[in-house]
Design a protein around this motif. Structure first.
Motif, PDB file in Angstrom:
ATOM      1  N   MET A 182     -23.494  10.453 -34.198  1.00  0.00           N
ATOM      2  CA  MET A 182     -24.847  10.301 -33.637  1.00  0.00           C
ATOM      3  C   MET A 182     -25.164   8.830 -33.387  1.00  0.00           C
ATOM      4  SD  MET A 182     -27.075  12.921 -35.865  1.00  0.00           S
ATOM      5  CE  MET A 182     -26.906  14.674 -35.754  1.00  0.00           C
ATOM      6  N   LEU A 183     -24.740   7.972 -34.287  1.00  0.00           N
ATOM      7  CA  LEU A 183     -24.974   6.541 -34.095  1.00  0.00           C
ATOM      8  C   LEU A 183     -24.241   6.027 -32.859  1.00  0.00           C
ATOM      9  CD1 LEU A 183     -24.803   5.239 -37.756  1.00  0.00           C
ATOM     10  CD2 LEU A 183     -26.834   5.555 -36.332  1.00  0.00           C
ATOM     11  N   ARG A 184     -23.017   6.498 -32.644  1.00  0.00           N
ATOM     12  CA  ARG A 184     -22.261   6.112 -31.440  1.00  0.00           C
ATOM     13  C   ARG A 184     -23.000   6.568 -30.179  1.00  0.00           C
ATOM     14  NH1 ARG A 184     -17.695   7.684 -33.853  1.00  0.00           N
ATOM     15  NH2 ARG A 184     -17.680   9.678 -32.759  1.00  0.00           N
ATOM     16  N   ASP A 185     -23.594   7.758 -30.249  1.00  0.00           N
ATOM     17  CA  ASP A 185     -24.335   8.285 -29.089  1.00  0.00           C
ATOM     18  C   ASP A 185     -25.511   7.389 -28.701  1.00  0.00           C
ATOM     19  OD1 ASP A 185     -22.656  10.439 -28.815  1.00  0.00           O
ATOM     20  OD2 ASP A 185     -24.016  11.892 -29.749  1.00  0.00           O
ATOM     21  N   ILE A 186     -26.150   6.788 -29.677  1.00  0.00           N
ATOM     22  CA  ILE A 186     -27.300   5.920 -29.368  1.00  0.00           C
ATOM     23  C   ILE A 186     -26.910   4.443 -29.303  1.00  0.00           C
ATOM     24  CG2 ILE A 186     -29.014   7.537 -30.242  1.00  0.00           C
ATOM     25  CD1 ILE A 186     -29.200   5.880 -32.794  1.00  0.00           C
ATOM     26  N   GLY A 187     -25.605   4.169 -29.445  1.00  0.00           N
ATOM     27  CA  GLY A 187     -25.123   2.803 -29.262  1.00  0.00           C
ATOM     28  C   GLY A 187     -25.272   1.904 -30.464  1.00  0.00           C
ATOM     29  N   LEU A 188     -25.285   2.468 -31.655  1.00  0.00           N
ATOM     30  CA  LEU A 188     -25.405   1.664 -32.871  1.00  0.00           C
ATOM     31  C   LEU A 188     -24.165   1.812 -33.742  1.00  0.00           C
ATOM     32  CD1 LEU A 188     -29.091   2.400 -33.913  1.00  0.00           C
ATOM     33  CD2 LEU A 188     -28.210   0.343 -32.824  1.00  0.00           C
ATOM     34  N   ALA A 189     -23.876   0.790 -34.512  1.00  0.00           N
ATOM     35  CA  ALA A 189     -22.795   0.838 -35.490  1.00  0.00           C
ATOM     36  C   ALA A 189     -23.408   1.027 -36.873  1.00  0.00           C
ATOM     37  CB  ALA A 189     -21.975  -0.448 -35.452  1.00  0.00           C
TER      38      ALA A 189
ATOM     39  N   ARG B 135     -42.497   2.610 -39.909  1.00  0.00           N
ATOM     40  CA  ARG B 135     -41.277   1.819 -39.912  1.00  0.00           C
ATOM     41  C   ARG B 135     -40.354   2.232 -41.057  1.00  0.00           C
ATOM     42  NH1 ARG B 135     -43.245  -3.651 -40.003  1.00  0.00           N
ATOM     43  NH2 ARG B 135     -43.815  -3.235 -37.857  1.00  0.00           N
ATOM     44  N   ALA B 136     -40.906   2.442 -42.236  1.00  0.00           N
ATOM     45  CA  ALA B 136     -40.103   2.866 -43.385  1.00  0.00           C
ATOM     46  C   ALA B 136     -39.501   4.248 -43.137  1.00  0.00           C
ATOM     47  CB  ALA B 136     -40.954   2.874 -44.650  1.00  0.00           C
ATOM     48  N   HIS B 137     -40.283   5.141 -42.555  1.00  0.00           N
ATOM     49  CA  HIS B 137     -39.797   6.483 -42.252  1.00  0.00           C
ATOM     50  C   HIS B 137     -38.655   6.440 -41.236  1.00  0.00           C
ATOM     51  CE1 HIS B 137     -39.800  10.764 -41.397  1.00  0.00           C
ATOM     52  NE2 HIS B 137     -39.893  10.459 -40.107  1.00  0.00           N
ATOM     53  N   GLU B 138     -38.830   5.671 -40.176  1.00  0.00           N
ATOM     54  CA  GLU B 138     -37.800   5.562 -39.146  1.00  0.00           C
ATOM     55  C   GLU B 138     -36.510   4.975 -39.707  1.00  0.00           C
ATOM     56  OE1 GLU B 138     -37.797   6.560 -35.780  1.00  0.00           O
ATOM     57  OE2 GLU B 138     -39.464   7.702 -36.601  1.00  0.00           O
ATOM     58  N   ARG B 139     -36.619   3.979 -40.568  1.00  0.00           N
ATOM     59  CA  ARG B 139     -35.423   3.372 -41.152  1.00  0.00           C
ATOM     60  C   ARG B 139     -34.697   4.340 -42.075  1.00  0.00           C
ATOM     61  NH1 ARG B 139     -37.954  -2.671 -42.119  1.00  0.00           N
ATOM     62  NH2 ARG B 139     -37.714  -3.325 -39.956  1.00  0.00           N
ATOM     63  N   SER B 140     -35.446   5.105 -42.839  1.00  0.00           N
ATOM     64  CA  SER B 140     -34.788   6.079 -43.719  1.00  0.00           C
ATOM     65  C   SER B 140     -34.154   7.198 -42.902  1.00  0.00           C
ATOM     66  CB  SER B 140     -35.769   6.646 -44.746  1.00  0.00           C
ATOM     67  OG  SER B 140     -36.754   7.428 -44.123  1.00  0.00           O
ATOM     68  N   HIS B 141     -34.791   7.592 -41.810  1.00  0.00           N
ATOM     69  CA  HIS B 141     -34.220   8.622 -40.942  1.00  0.00           C
ATOM     70  C   HIS B 141     -32.939   8.116 -40.263  1.00  0.00           C
ATOM     71  CE1 HIS B 141     -34.012  12.094 -38.348  1.00  0.00           C
ATOM     72  NE2 HIS B 141     -33.937  11.290 -37.290  1.00  0.00           N
ATOM     73  N   LEU B 142     -32.947   6.860 -39.871  1.00  0.00           N
ATOM     74  CA  LEU B 142     -31.773   6.268 -39.239  1.00  0.00           C
ATOM     75  C   LEU B 142     -30.569   6.311 -40.181  1.00  0.00           C
ATOM     76  CD1 LEU B 142     -31.160   4.894 -36.536  1.00  0.00           C
ATOM     77  CD2 LEU B 142     -31.760   2.722 -37.586  1.00  0.00           C
ATOM     78  N   MET B 143     -30.820   6.142 -41.478  1.00  0.00           N
ATOM     79  CA  MET B 143     -29.721   6.176 -42.457  1.00  0.00           C
ATOM     80  C   MET B 143     -29.110   7.570 -42.584  1.00  0.00           C
ATOM     81  SD  MET B 143     -28.960   3.242 -43.713  1.00  0.00           S
ATOM     82  CE  MET B 143     -28.068   3.688 -45.192  1.00  0.00           C
ATOM     83  N   THR B 144     -29.831   8.607 -42.195  1.00  0.00           N
ATOM     84  CA  THR B 144     -29.304   9.969 -42.326  1.00  0.00           C
ATOM     85  C   THR B 144     -28.383  10.363 -41.169  1.00  0.00           C
ATOM     86  OG1 THR B 144     -31.166  11.006 -41.179  1.00  0.00           O
ATOM     87  CG2 THR B 144     -31.377  10.697 -43.570  1.00  0.00           C
ATOM     88  N   LEU B 145     -28.356   9.579 -40.095  1.00  0.00           N
ATOM     89  CA  LEU B 145     -27.525   9.901 -38.950  1.00  0.00           C
ATOM     90  C   LEU B 145     -26.056   9.640 -39.257  1.00  0.00           C
ATOM     91  CD1 LEU B 145     -29.670   8.376 -36.068  1.00  0.00           C
ATOM     92  CD2 LEU B 145     -29.651  10.729 -36.889  1.00  0.00           C
ATOM     93  N   ASP B 146     -25.195  10.536 -38.775  1.00  0.00           N
ATOM     94  CA  ASP B 146     -23.759  10.324 -38.989  1.00  0.00           C
ATOM     95  C   ASP B 146     -23.213   9.384 -37.908  1.00  0.00           C
ATOM     96  OD1 ASP B 146     -23.492  11.879 -36.712  1.00  0.00           O
ATOM     97  OD2 ASP B 146     -22.711  13.636 -37.756  1.00  0.00           O
TER      98      ASP B 146
END
Length: 86
Positions: free
Chosen positions: A64-71, A50-61
């Motif tokens: 990429m976030l728009r592509d997966i539907g996140l703000a 979970r910690a790894h996934e959250r830190s990886h999510l922060m590296t997305l521009d």
């Protein structure tokens, strides 16, 4: 000091019978210890993932976030959670 645990066991004819379980000389069996170790290991691995996934999510521009539907606000909110909280 002897501790006891009262439990009710249902019998086939519908009557209940009281039985007590003595906890005075109870020892941890290998199966119980193994089960506990598996649960602890699973929890630690889930926290690490979970910690790894959250830190990886922060590296997305933002693209990429728009592509997966996140703000960006969603990502910052998720990354701000402690690792033990889903």
């Amino acid at each position: 000091m002897t501790e006891s645990l009262e439990c009710r066991v249902g019998l086939e004819d519908g009557r209940n019978q009281s039985r007590s379980l003595s906890l005075k000389n109870k020892t941890l069996s290998l199966k119980t210890a193994g089960d506990w170790l598996v649960r602890v290991t699973d929890a630690l691995l889930a926290w690490q993932y979970r910690a790894h996934e959250r830190s990886h999510l922060m590296t997305l521009d933002d693209r990429m976030l728009r592509d997966i539907g996140l703000a960006r606000a969603d990502v910052e909110n998720e990354a701000g959670k402690p690792f033990w909280r889903p």
